[in-house]
Design an enzyme around this catalytic site. Structure first.
Site, PDB file in Angstrom:
ATOM      1  CB  VAL A 132       3.965 -13.128  -1.027  1.00 36.31           C
ATOM      2  CG1 VAL A 132       5.345 -12.939  -0.422  1.00 36.31           C
ATOM      3  CG2 VAL A 132       3.825 -12.364  -2.342  1.00 36.31           C
ATOM      4  CG  ASN A 179       8.963  -4.131  -2.738  1.00 30.35           C
ATOM      5  OD1 ASN A 179       8.759  -3.022  -3.232  1.00 30.35           O
ATOM      6  ND2 ASN A 179       9.732  -5.039  -3.332  1.00 30.35           N
ATOM      7  CE1 TYR A 195       2.214  -3.038 -10.175  1.00 33.09           C
ATOM      8  CE2 TYR A 195       1.600  -0.764 -10.622  1.00 33.09           C
ATOM      9  CZ  TYR A 195       2.441  -1.680 -10.033  1.00 33.09           C
ATOM     10  OH  TYR A 195       3.517  -1.247  -9.280  1.00 33.09           O
ATOM     11  CB  ALA A 211      -7.686  -3.578  -9.744  1.00 32.94           C
ATOM     12  CE  LYS A 265       1.629  -2.325  -6.577  1.00 34.00           C
ATOM     13  NZ  LYS A 265       2.489  -2.855  -5.504  1.00 34.00           N
TER      14      LYS A 265
END
Length: 246
Positions: free
Chosen positions: A63, A89, A154, A156, A158
């Site tokens: 992705v 996800n 991580y 940043a 999210k």
């Protein structure tokens, strides 16, 4: 029920993604299981869905790759004549202290977790706008709200997911497309099972409900946000964290 709906779940070969795929299929949706490297585990999810009478398909795509995401979403729309639900996800961690973190580890997490959600949403939203309907559900995290030592990349990514969710919700609302985020707390997955026992105990002490959640708790929330009952909810961040963040 989601009978007749076409749902795409990225990173659906394990953990929360797997649980979401199983739940949406149980609710009647045709589920496209996206994976990057874990084909065998993705096949297991597909088989489990089909054994329970559901309908599922597989699609490999990294992705973080903009062009591959265009092909991914375009192919799904051609084959299934639309796309009703997108669950972003797919995510990775590359933990490390700020002063020691490599540029590669920062970029890889941002590219997969945040840019990946942008890529799929960019192409899926076009079809949803034409349909004048759609549900986009982005997987954030409590650390995107609170921060966490050793996870600047991580956290940043999210936090970025939350901003992306709110901005996209404003852009797409007029055509009946909702965009929401789920912020899980400590969930029993491959990412947490190998934590040292002291870290687990310290983590549980921060949770008012006194225990880790399960992927199924998150999946149930995703299924609700994907349903008709949630048609008047958009731009929200739903915390599934046992009360960690209030």
């Amino acid at each position: 029920m989601l009978t007749g709906k076409i749902a795409v779940v990225t990173g659906a070969s394990r953990g929360i993604g797997r649980a979401v795929a199983l739940k949406l299929a149980a609710e009647g949706a045709t589920v496209i299981i996206n994976y990057n490297g874990s084909k065998d585990r993705a096949l297991e999810v597909k088989q489990e869905i089909e054994e329970k009478g559901g309908i599922a398909d597989l699609y490999q795509c990294d992705v973080s790759d903009f062009a591959k995401c265009e092909s991914f979403i375009t192919d799904i729309i051609k084959q299934y004549k639309g796309i009703d639900i997108l669950v972003n996800n797919a995510g990775i961690t590359r933990d490390g202290l700020l002063m020691k973190m490599s540029e590669e580890d920062f970029d890889k997490v941002m590219d997969t977790n945040l840019k990946g959600a942008f890529n799929t949403t960019r192409f899926a939203s076009r079809q949803m706008l034409k349909q004048r309907s759609g549900r986009i559900i982005n997987m954030a995290s409590v650390v995107g709200v609170t921060g966490n030592a050793g996870q600047v990349n991580y956290a940043a990514s999210k936090a970025g997911i939350i901003g992306l969710t709110k901005a996209a919700a404003r852009e797409l609302a007029s055509r009946g497309v909702t965009v929401n985020a789920i912020a899980p707390g400590f969930i029993e997955t491959d990412m947490t099972k190998d934590l040292p026992e002291k870290v687990k105990a310290d983590s549980v002490s921060q949770i008012p409900l006194g225990r880790f959640g399960t992927p199924e708790h998150v999946a149930a929330t995703a299924a609700f946000l994907a349903s008709e009952e949630a048609e008047y909810i958009t731009g929200q961040v739903i915390h599934v964290d046992g009360g960690m963040v209030m």
